[in-house]
Design an enzyme around this catalytic site. Structure first.
Site, PDB file in Angstrom:
ATOM      1  N   LYS A 116      68.183  85.818  64.390  1.00 14.22           N
ATOM      2  CA  LYS A 116      66.910  85.694  64.027  1.00 14.22           C
ATOM      3  C   LYS A 116      66.568  86.003  62.809  1.00 14.22           C
ATOM      4  O   LYS A 116      65.523  85.888  62.173  1.00 14.22           O
ATOM      5  CB  LYS A 116      66.045  86.450  65.207  1.00 14.22           C
ATOM      6  CG  LYS A 116      66.279  85.684  66.364  1.00 14.22           C
ATOM      7  CD  LYS A 116      65.090  86.174  67.218  1.00 14.22           C
ATOM      8  CE  LYS A 116      65.297  85.724  68.937  1.00 14.22           C
ATOM      9  NZ  LYS A 116      64.203  85.483  69.554  1.00 14.22           N
ATOM     10  N   ARG A 291      69.126  72.743  70.007  1.00 10.76           N
ATOM     11  CA  ARG A 291      69.761  72.127  71.267  1.00 10.76           C
ATOM     12  C   ARG A 291      68.298  71.413  72.113  1.00 10.76           C
ATOM     13  O   ARG A 291      67.325  71.415  71.591  1.00 10.76           O
ATOM     14  CB  ARG A 291      70.141  72.897  72.489  1.00 10.76           C
ATOM     15  CG  ARG A 291      69.173  74.204  72.549  1.00 10.76           C
ATOM     16  CD  ARG A 291      69.778  75.196  73.590  1.00 10.76           C
ATOM     17  NE  ARG A 291      68.662  76.378  73.790  1.00 10.76           N
ATOM     18  CZ  ARG A 291      67.666  76.509  74.334  1.00 10.76           C
ATOM     19  NH1 ARG A 291      66.970  75.391  74.859  1.00 10.76           N
ATOM     20  NH2 ARG A 291      66.746  77.534  74.070  1.00 10.76           N
TER      21      ARG A 291
END
Ligand code: ADP
Length: 494
Positions: A116, A291
């Site tokens: 992140k 995804r």
């Protein structure tokens, strides 16, 4: 185009992907663990390969077993679904090295969003607005104090390698900082094998709004629809809808263009999701999921785009068959995640045998599931029974259809969160679209769930009770069996 695809996943998402393959005339290979011998997805596939014992660390997460299964069956491509190996760079690279196409983004795009902190740095450099905070890890308590001071309380501590809301800690003041940092670090270490923590400003009452994107190998990138995912418990989504109730054409254009910019900045290919926090007209990049997501069906319902199919077509080298202008949103879609868990007992998982099962149908209803009557929900994996999706001409009709579908849903033998969804859907604030990530707490939904439970069972306000299924009795027996089984399996759990 591929002749054969292996699906490196299980349950409803494995079936979802096999459905796309079947429509495209592609053969499918399932991989399954010991616990999934009798699972529907393993029967649905044209071929099924056993890959190991029940714990996912010994089966669904075993890269070498999955590559071997693809080689032995002659599958040319692997679809990873969501979870498991779907955002694992090593897996994407291992596929490449074995000459197998990974149906998803290139390994370096997964990597760019894997941490992140790196993602924040990359997005900031690309001119994408990020949640105010620090773009570096912190382990020293003194440094943490200084950083928190400069951002201003409240703040949120996040594991850089995190996911699923795990290890995140909200800190309201300096006194809470040190214990929170220690706890965050230790959770991150055991969950992700990496205890790097960073600090963000904690936004109060934000909405979680995300954008589905699609990108092909020639750099054509579009946003497909926005999704509102603010109905969460412990930072995990439970109900999602598309579009967001606050969306306007202008805001969609602005947020969607930023999502496309974010994807382009990392050379993204395939389907992906750019997540934002939205607060009082401002929005900030939160993270990108590289995804297909659990909640992708609501986008499919409002746009008519089959995202799983597009992923396969793009991976096979085809150009994206849609333009941005074609992405019109028709009506409204809502998804409820139906889990085998007990909302009246802190959402404790409720694995066990489904004694009776009948899913809803009728206009505007889609149920993505991998279960059937007599199926035993294993204790090893997540507790998702199905994704129940309702589509209507507008939000009001989508809600009415969802309530009707929840009434029709018969699941006997395990406890489910159907009563939780009923309680949210009847809430006045939810119906107005006045929601944020704190909604469940602010509206004390758990208390409302108790009322629904009593009404369903005693006043016969569900089709299950109308048909004479004594769900409480059967659930009690199955809970006893379930706890016996989990004692037996203790230690095997992942
Ligand atoms: P994860 O990857 O673990 O799911 P995310 O960064 O995607 O974590 O955040 C998950 C949820 O946590 C968000 O949808 C939101 O509810 C909450 N959250 C995360 N960051 C913030 C923030 N800075 N301020 C307020 N809430 C936040």
């Amino acid at each position: 185009m591929f002749n054969k695809i292996l699906i490196a996943n299980r349950g409803e998402i494995a079936i979802r992907i096999m459905r796309a393959c079947r429509e495209l005339g592609i053969s499918t290979v399932a991989v399954y663990s010991e616990a999934d011998k009798n699972a529907l997805f393993a029967k649905y596939a044209d071929e099924a390969v056993f890959i190991g014992p029940s714990p996912s660390s010994q089966s669904y997460l075993r890269i070498e077993n999955i590559i071997k299964a693809a080689e032995e069956t002659g599958a040319e491509a692997i679809h990873p679904g969501y979870g498991f190996l779907s955002e694992n760079t090593h897996f994407a690279s291992a596929c490449r090295e074995s000459g197998i196409v990974f149906i998803g983004p290139p390994p370096n795009a997964i990597d760019a969003m894997g941490s992140k902190i790196t993602a924040r740095q990359t997005m900031k450099a690309a001119g994408v607005p990020i949640v105010p905070g620090i773009e570096e890890g912190v382990s020293d308590p003194g440094d943490a104090e200084k950083m928190a001071e400069s951002i201003g309380y409240p703040i949120i501590l996040k594991p850089a390698a995190g996911g699923g809301g795990i290890g995140m800690k909200i800190v309201m003041s300096q006194e809470e900082l040190l214990p929170a940092l220690t706890s965050s670090q230790s959770v991150a270490r055991s969950a992700f094998g990496d205890d790097t923590i960073y600090i963000e400003k904690y936004l109060t009452e934000p909405r979680h709004i995300e954008f589905q994107i699609l990108a092909d190998n020639r750099g054509k990138t579009i946003y497909v629809s926005d999704r509102e995912c603010s109905i969460q418990r412990r930072h995990q989504k439970l109900i999602e809808e598309s579009p967001s109730p606050v969306m306007t054409p202008d805001l969609r254009e602005r947020m969607g263009s930023i999502a496309v910019k974010a994807a382009r900045a990392i050379g993204y290919v395939s389907a992906g999701t750019v997540e934002f926090m939205y607060s009082r007209g401002d929005f900030y990049f939160l993270e990108m999921n590289t995804r297909l997501q659990v909640e992708h069906p609501i986008t499919e319902m409002v746009t008519g785009v089959d995202l799983a199919k597009e992923q396969i077509l793009i991976a096979s080298g085809e150009d994206l068959g849609y333009s941005q202008e074609e992405m019109e949103i028709r009506g409204w879609a809502i998804e409820c995640r139906i889990n085998a868990e007990d909302p009246l007992n802190d959402f404790a998982p409720s694995p066990g045998k489904i004694k009776r099962y009948r899913s809803p149908g009728g206009p505007g209803i889609r149920v993505d599931s991998g279960v059937y009557t007599g199926y035993v929900i294993p204790p090893y994996y997540d507790s998702l029974i199905s994704k129940l999706v309702a589509h209507g001409k507008d939000r009001r009709e989508a809600i009415a259809r969802m309530e009707r579908a929840l009434y029709e849903y018969i699941i006997v033998g395990v406890k489910t969160n159907v009563i939780f969804h009923k309680a949210v859907l009847r809430n006045a604030r939810f119906r107005r679209g006045d929601i944020n990530t704190q909604f469940i707490k602010e509206e004390n939904i758990i208390e409302a769930v108790k009322d629904v439970a009593v009404e369903d069972d005693e006043k016969g306000k569900s089709l299950a009770s109308a048909l004479g299924a004594d769900s409480r009795k059967i659930a009690a027996i199955s809970a006893a069996v379930g706890s016996y089984l989990s004692q037996q399996k203790a230690g095997e759990k992942t």
